[in-house]
Motif scaffolding. Structure first.
Motif, PDB file in Angstrom:
ATOM      1  N   VAL A   1      25.751 -29.777  19.538  1.00 46.17           N
ATOM      2  CA  VAL A   1      25.575 -28.869  18.140  1.00 46.17           C
ATOM      3  C   VAL A   1      24.636 -27.955  18.319  1.00 46.17           C
ATOM      4  N   LEU A   2      24.793 -26.901  18.082  1.00 44.38           N
ATOM      5  CA  LEU A   2      23.550 -25.618  17.949  1.00 44.38           C
ATOM      6  C   LEU A   2      23.240 -25.470  16.632  1.00 44.38           C
ATOM      7  N   LEU A   3      21.904 -25.625  16.410  1.00 43.31           N
ATOM      8  CA  LEU A   3      21.436 -25.323  15.070  1.00 43.31           C
ATOM      9  C   LEU A   3      20.644 -24.020  15.000  1.00 43.31           C
ATOM     10  N   LEU A   4      21.269 -23.167  13.960  1.00 44.75           N
ATOM     11  CA  LEU A   4      20.329 -21.769  14.174  1.00 44.75           C
ATOM     12  C   LEU A   4      19.771 -21.642  12.748  1.00 44.75           C
ATOM     13  N   ASP A   5      18.467 -21.536  12.503  1.00 45.71           N
ATOM     14  CA  ASP A   5      17.572 -21.541  11.568  1.00 45.71           C
ATOM     15  C   ASP A   5      17.271 -20.162  11.273  1.00 45.71           C
ATOM     16  N   GLU A   6      18.043 -19.326  10.288  1.00 47.05           N
ATOM     17  CA  GLU A   6      18.077 -17.898   9.901  1.00 47.05           C
ATOM     18  C   GLU A   6      17.412 -16.924  11.177  1.00 47.05           C
ATOM     19  N   PRO A   7      18.368 -17.195  12.519  1.00 45.86           N
ATOM     20  CA  PRO A   7      17.799 -16.432  13.465  1.00 45.86           C
ATOM     21  C   PRO A   7      17.900 -15.031  13.336  1.00 45.86           C
ATOM     22  N   LEU A   8      18.514 -14.302  12.523  1.00 42.35           N
ATOM     23  CA  LEU A   8      18.739 -13.109  12.448  1.00 42.35           C
ATOM     24  C   LEU A   8      17.774 -12.283  11.565  1.00 42.35           C
ATOM     25  N   SER A   9      16.911 -13.152  10.802  1.00 40.51           N
ATOM     26  CA  SER A   9      16.316 -12.675   9.495  1.00 40.51           C
ATOM     27  C   SER A   9      15.042 -11.673  10.067  1.00 40.51           C
ATOM     28  N   ALA A  10      14.723 -11.768  11.305  1.00 45.06           N
ATOM     29  CA  ALA A  10      13.557 -10.812  11.841  1.00 45.06           C
ATOM     30  C   ALA A  10      13.925  -9.538  12.467  1.00 45.06           C
ATOM     31  N   LEU A  11      15.582  -9.426  12.428  1.00 38.54           N
ATOM     32  CA  LEU A  11      16.016  -8.094  13.306  1.00 38.54           C
ATOM     33  C   LEU A  11      16.295  -7.059  12.291  1.00 38.54           C
ATOM     34  N   ASP A  12      16.205  -5.808  12.831  1.00 36.58           N
ATOM     35  CA  ASP A  12      16.621  -4.830  11.769  1.00 36.58           C
ATOM     36  C   ASP A  12      18.067  -4.598  11.558  1.00 36.58           C
ATOM     37  N   LEU A  13      18.455  -4.129  10.618  1.00 33.30           N
ATOM     38  CA  LEU A  13      19.949  -4.194   9.934  1.00 33.30           C
ATOM     39  C   LEU A  13      20.720  -3.962  11.240  1.00 33.30           C
ATOM     40  N   LYS A  14      20.540  -2.854  12.222  1.00 38.48           N
ATOM     41  CA  LYS A  14      21.591  -2.496  13.179  1.00 38.48           C
ATOM     42  C   LYS A  14      21.722  -3.504  14.244  1.00 38.48           C
ATOM     43  N   LEU A  15      20.479  -4.230  14.585  1.00 41.35           N
ATOM     44  CA  LEU A  15      20.559  -5.285  15.498  1.00 41.35           C
ATOM     45  C   LEU A  15      21.288  -6.524  15.112  1.00 41.35           C
ATOM     46  N   ARG A  16      21.092  -6.631  13.654  1.00 42.90           N
ATOM     47  CA  ARG A  16      21.496  -7.772  13.014  1.00 42.90           C
ATOM     48  C   ARG A  16      22.995  -7.670  13.091  1.00 42.90           C
ATOM     49  N   LYS A  17      23.630  -6.592  12.816  1.00 45.71           N
ATOM     50  CA  LYS A  17      24.899  -6.549  12.760  1.00 45.71           C
ATOM     51  C   LYS A  17      25.529  -6.980  14.348  1.00 45.71           C
ATOM     52  N   GLU A  18      24.944  -6.323  15.315  1.00 49.63           N
ATOM     53  CA  GLU A  18      25.287  -6.541  16.837  1.00 49.63           C
ATOM     54  C   GLU A  18      25.074  -8.021  16.945  1.00 49.63           C
ATOM     55  N   MET A  19      24.085  -8.867  16.525  1.00 51.80           N
ATOM     56  CA  MET A  19      23.954 -10.058  16.872  1.00 51.80           C
ATOM     57  C   MET A  19      24.751 -10.979  16.278  1.00 51.80           C
ATOM     58  N   GLN A  20      25.348 -10.656  15.108  1.00 55.32           N
ATOM     59  CA  GLN A  20      26.324 -11.294  14.127  1.00 55.32           C
ATOM     60  C   GLN A  20      27.576 -11.395  15.473  1.00 55.32           C
ATOM     61  N   ILE A  21      27.883 -10.256  15.677  1.00 50.71           N
ATOM     62  CA  ILE A  21      29.248 -10.304  16.438  1.00 50.71           C
ATOM     63  C   ILE A  21      28.996 -11.073  17.866  1.00 50.71           C
ATOM     64  N   GLU A  22      27.863 -10.930  18.351  1.00 52.06           N
ATOM     65  CA  GLU A  22      27.381 -11.547  19.443  1.00 52.06           C
ATOM     66  C   GLU A  22      27.395 -13.046  19.350  1.00 52.06           C
ATOM     67  N   LEU A  23      26.961 -13.377  18.192  1.00 51.43           N
ATOM     68  CA  LEU A  23      26.848 -14.990  17.949  1.00 51.43           C
ATOM     69  C   LEU A  23      28.189 -15.581  17.918  1.00 51.43           C
ATOM     70  N   LYS A  24      29.066 -14.756  17.040  1.00 51.68           N
ATOM     71  CA  LYS A  24      30.404 -15.270  17.108  1.00 51.68           C
ATOM     72  C   LYS A  24      31.315 -15.353  18.492  1.00 51.68           C
ATOM     73  N   ARG A  25      30.918 -14.204  19.381  1.00 54.86           N
ATOM     74  CA  ARG A  25      31.543 -14.433  20.478  1.00 54.86           C
ATOM     75  C   ARG A  25      30.900 -15.628  21.492  1.00 54.86           C
ATOM     76  N   LEU A  26      29.676 -15.846  21.333  1.00 55.16           N
ATOM     77  CA  LEU A  26      28.988 -16.909  22.043  1.00 55.16           C
ATOM     78  C   LEU A  26      29.732 -18.314  21.545  1.00 55.16           C
ATOM     79  N   GLN A  27      29.684 -18.279  20.230  1.00 52.04           N
ATOM     80  CA  GLN A  27      30.503 -19.689  19.587  1.00 52.04           C
ATOM     81  C   GLN A  27      31.701 -19.997  20.338  1.00 52.04           C
TER      82      GLN A  27
END
Lengths: 319, 276, 367
Positions: free
Chosen positions: C165-191
């Motif tokens: 199990v991978l636990l993610l504790d608000e991992p995107l909260s420190a990123l700016d909006l654009k990067l956050r959107k990218e990482m959201q897609i990235e995380l889905k892909r990784l999962q």
């Protein structure tokens, strides 16, 4: 993803969750104590413990050649302020002790005040420097603080000797004919202590000034305050914690000073520290020395307590 | 009109919000006062004459004299020996104590631990010194052992808070989630300490050790009272010499000690300035 | 709970409570929480700060121990295991990258601790660097890379030991909006690529709706509702859920009849509309219902309109417009309509307008 880790299979615990949690806390606290224990043992042997034994010694009888006799006596405490005449056993105030106490207190207070007068503007000056150079100025204050106290006292001694630099200088420009006797006076002791403990005044005042918001000063000027009033009504009240801390840090070691009065006071201008030493040396009155030490300790602790109280009151007042 | 003219003349020097009249002057006096007395002290250590008031030319002779003086040699080695051992012990103990007092929830006894660790900073040195004199005198009589262990123990004790403070500051500035992360990544508590805590704490430990070393090297009062006969360290040797006729030899020894302290503190300063 | 459907459980929390402190100062962070997280799903714990979501995550990771209850990993109780014996890894909010190690060193750390062989570690680290597209930066110090890159390293480090199990504790909260959107897609892909169960903690409802297979909405130490993003958004069962996620119109109505989760409610205007009713609620009069602003339409007042009111305010948002309609209650009913090209100026403030509500768009709250 080709690699899979082999994990140890979970072990079924026999304890309930609550017990596990309680055990973990217990274990943490026990580990903390174990980690502190060695330091505490050394401190107990060579700091706290000896103080307790000294307290006991102050209630024993003085031995003829130093040390103590193992009989209970309040003579040590008695002779802190009272002396018994050798011939007729009449009691009178121990003038010598009282005057040394008085000198210690007087010189410590004067030292603190002098250090404050010099230290406050210096701390202000450092706090006003641009950020890049501020650390350098601070560093210049710190270096003397970490250099040998004896050497710095020695340096002052050379400056103010009868044939020292200051007298030579004054003589060469014709202000004086005969050298001014500065060494071995109250003045020299005070000067020396101020010199030695000055960094202890500057550093805490600077620390509280660093946090000071200078827009408050601008607001003060905007509201028609003069420079002096801004200083008195805005800056000083807000850096007061630093001023108190600095004053305590100078006052406490001044009161217990030993090296500086010994070197600059020349044995005549004794302070408490030297009086204590005397009882363990030529005086051969260990119980009196112990009682004097504890008296000094009590005064110092009282000063520290006042400081802690004033800090707590402030913290409490502002929530 | 006249008043207006005057005020414009005054404001030609722009009003500075930050300046306080006379403060800069006092500060400069203060800095001069801190360093000026040290200059002749250092200068006369190079005097070729034997006076500390009359300059007769440059020479290294007093450094040579000090170097050849067996008492000085002896004291110097003893100073270094005691300072090295005491600062090492104090740093080790302080590191453990710092680990046991930071980053945990407050537990009962924590205040007492703080008080004990900081005691050497609060109690006047002379008081500790005579208390140690009393205790060690008893032990010395009982065991007839007069070695350096007394000095090393006493120095270790008063060095502990100096080593403790920078180590604790470093620990408090350290992100606790780094250790949590290590535990999460299968590191046992010991491995977490070895691989994460210790490497990150290292600058603090080094700084603490250096402060402890300097403090031990410079100590006069406690050493003076604890030492057995013939156990002079450099500072107590100098204190003894100050009662006699002073030659620039003392200046030479002082200059060396000053340099050692200044170099170590400078090192400490830069070590601490580096970001975590 | 609903463990019967949708595959075996990865993580189960059984009646878990967590109390911090003792006596009067005790704080209940989790209050008898039970939840069932399935294998291979992207599960999100959503709630405001202080709702207990991070506490639950820390209990699963083993950083804290539950005061009561048990945490099960694939059916086995792991409550008593220290974190370093749990096949579970965490991506920290602050990333917690080891500053004294390189990027590769950070990723290798967990594998080293597991005692893997050197070639195996190297191979996995290379794999991971490729997975997060950080091959070029492997020898950099972690302080020399950007926030987004640190985020990737933290992910790679946590994935490298291939945890269950991978636990993610608000991992995107420190990123700016654009990067956050990218990482959201990235995380889905990784999962998707790793097939690892992700438990994701966030307070950002949009993030939760975008990324999750299922969401648990938490408040004050309780889990209020668990469901797919659609479920949660369209059919909030609790007032808090409806309020916390998206914008909502609340209104009073009367539940007339219920049949298999669908019911009829009678509005104040006298009209009756269909609505979704949460399990276990029976027709007994007064209820609160909610309708999302985009599920209503503003019309000329007439027979077809469900509600009638005065248009109080029109707020233009570019892509759509919000109409605030006063119905006589305290709060205005908000209708959101996409801006078509030619209907500008059809309505103006002060007009009497009607509102129609889409079929089955209304949701009755449990209250």
């Amino acid at each position: 993803m080709t690699v899979t880790a082999t994990h140890e299979g979970p072990v079924r615990p026999t304890k309930s969750a609550a017990e596990v949690a309680a055990d973990a806390t217990q274990r943490d606290i026990r580990n903390c104590w174990l980690l502190c224990a060695p330091a505490l043992i050394v401190l107990l042997c060579a700091a706290s413990g000896p103080l307790a034994i000294m307290l006991m010694y102050s209630f024993l009888k003085a031995g003829d050649y130093g040390g103590v006799l193992w009989t209970f006596s309040t003579e040590g405490w008695f002779s802190v302020f009272v002396q018994r005449d050798i011939f007729d056993e009449t009691l009178s105030l121990a003038d010598a002790h009282v005057s040394i106490f008085w000198r210690s207190l007087k010189l410590s207070i004067l030292t603190t005040l002098l250090a404050l007068c010099l230290g406050f503007p210096t701390a202000y000056f450092i706090a006003m420097r641009p950020l890049q150079t501020r650390n350098l100025w601070l560093f210049l204050i710190t270096i003397p603080f970490w250099t040998n106290l004896l050497i710095r006292t020695f340096a002052i001694m050379e400056m103010i000797r009868n044939h020292g630099i200051i007298n030579s200088l004054l003589k060469s420009i014709g202000v004086i004919d005969e050298p001014i006797q500065m060494l071995f006076t109250d003045f020299s002791v005070m000067l020396g202590m101020t010199y030695v403990y000055l960094p202890l005044m500057v550093l805490p005042i600077y620390a509280s000034m660093e946090k000071f918001d200078f827009r408050l000063v601008e607001a003060g000027y905007d509201l028609y305050a003069s420079r002096f009033r801004v200083l008195r009504r805005i800056i000083i009240p807000l850096v007061k914690p630093g001023i108190i801390a600095g004053s305590i840090l100078v006052f406490v070691p001044s009161l217990g000073a030993y090296v500086t009065p010994r070197v600059l006071g020349g044995g005549k201008r004794m302070m408490l520290g030297n009086l204590i030493e005397l009882q363990f040396g030529q005086g051969r009155n260990w119980p009196l020395g112990a009682a004097l030490s504890i008296t000094l300790l009590v005064i110092v602790m009282a000063a520290l307590l006042i400081y802690v109280r004033s800090v707590q009151r402030r913290d409490g007042g502002h929530g | 009109m006249a008043e207006l003219g005057m005020s414009s003349a005054v404001t030609r020097r722009a009003f500075s919000v930050r300046k306080m009249t006379g403060f800069t002057a006092v500060a400069i006096v203060c800095f001069i006062m801190l360093y000026a007395p040290l200059l002749p002290l250092v200068a006369y250590s190079f005097n070729s004459g034997s006076s500390i008031a009359l300059w007769e030319g440059f020479s290294w002779r007093w450094y040579e004299a000090a170097w050849r003086n067996e008492l000085v040699q002896d004291a110097a080695f003893r100073s270094l020996f005691v300072a090295t051992l005491a600062s090492t012990f104090a740093t080790a103990l302080a590191t453990m104590a710092a680990l046991g007092t930071t980053r945990t929830r407050a537990y009962r006894g924590l205040t007492a631990i703080y008080a004990m660790i900081n005691q050497p900073l609060m109690v006047p040195e002379i008081v500790t010194a005579v208390a140690l004199l009393i205790v060690f005198a008893v032990i010395k009589t009982a065991t007839n052992y007069h070695g350096l262990v007394y000095l090393i123990t006493a120095h270790t004790a008063f060095c502990i808070p100096f080593a403790y403070l920078p180590i604790r500051a470093r620990l408090e500035g350290m992100d606790i989630s780094l250790e949590t992360a290590a535990a999460d990544l299968y590191a046992t508590p010991w491995k977490t300490f070895r691989r994460v805590t210790l490497p990150l704490l290292w600058p603090g430990i080094l700084a603490g050790a250096m402060l402890a070393f300097v403090i031990s090297l410079d100590d006069v009062v406690i050493t003076e009272f604890v030492k057995s006969p013939g156990q002079d360290t450099l500072p107590t040797y100098m204190l003894g010499q100050l009662r006699r006729v002073i030659t620039p030899e003392i200046n030479a020894i002082s200059t060396v000690l000053l340099t050692v302290s200044a170099v170590m503190v400078t090192f400490f300063f830069f070590l601490n300035r580096k970001k975590m | 709970m609903n463990s019967a459907k949708g595959g075996p459980a990865a993580v189960q929390a059984l009646n878990v409570s967590k109390v911090f402190g003792e006596g009067d100062s005790a704080v209940v962070a989790l209050d008898n929480v039970s939840v069932n997280i399935r294998q291979n799903e992207f599960f999100t714990l959503l709630g405001p700060s202080g709702c207990g979501k991070t506490t639950l995550l820390r209990l699963i990771a083993g950083f804290d121990h539950p005061s009561n209850g048990a945490i099960l990993l694939e059916g086995e109780d792991i409550s008593g295991l220290p974190p370093y014996q749990r096949p579970v890894n965490t991506v920290f909010q602050s990333y917690a990258l080891f500053p004294h190690m390189t990027v590769a060193g950070n990723i290798a750390f967990g594998l080293e601790m597991l005692g893997k062989s050197k070639p195996e570690i190297d191979a996995t680290v290379t794999d991971m660097l490729r997975l997060v597209q950080m091959e070029e930066l492997k020898d950099r110090q972690t302080s020399q890379i950007s926030g987004g890159q640190q985020q990737r390293v933290a992910l790679a480090r946590a994935l490298a030991p291939h945890p269950k199990v991978l636990l993610l504790d608000e991992p995107l909260s420190a990123l700016d909006l654009k990067l956050r959107k990218e990482m959201q897609i990235e995380l889905k892909r990784l999962q998707h690529e790793t097939g690892i169960t992700f438990i994701f903690v966030t307070h950002d409802q949009e993030e939760a709706l975008t990324m999750s297979d299922r969401i648990a909405v938490m408040s004050a130490g309780n889990i209020l509702q668990v469901g797919t993003p659609r479920d949660i958004y369209d059919h909030p069962a609790e007032r808090f859920v409806a309020n916390f996620i998206g914008e909502t119109n609340f209104f009073q109505a009367e539940l007339v009849s219920v049949k298999k989760g669908a019911g009829k409610i009678k509005l104040a205007s006298g009209k009756t509309i269909t609505a979704t009713v949460p399990d276990g609620l029976v027709a007994n009069g007064h209820i609160t219902a909610v309708v999302r602003p985009e599920h209503a339409r503003i019309v000329e007042p007439g027979a077809s309109s469900t509600l009638v009111g005065t248009l109080e305010n029109i707020v233009y948002f570019g892509t759509d417009t919000h109409f605030h309609v006063a119905l006589g209650g305290e709060e205005a009913f908000i209708v959101r309509m996409q801006n078509a090209r030619d209907d500008a100026g059809k309505f103006s403030t002060g007009m009497n307008v009607g509102i129609t509500i889409d079929a089955n768009a209304a949701q009755v709250l449990r209250d």
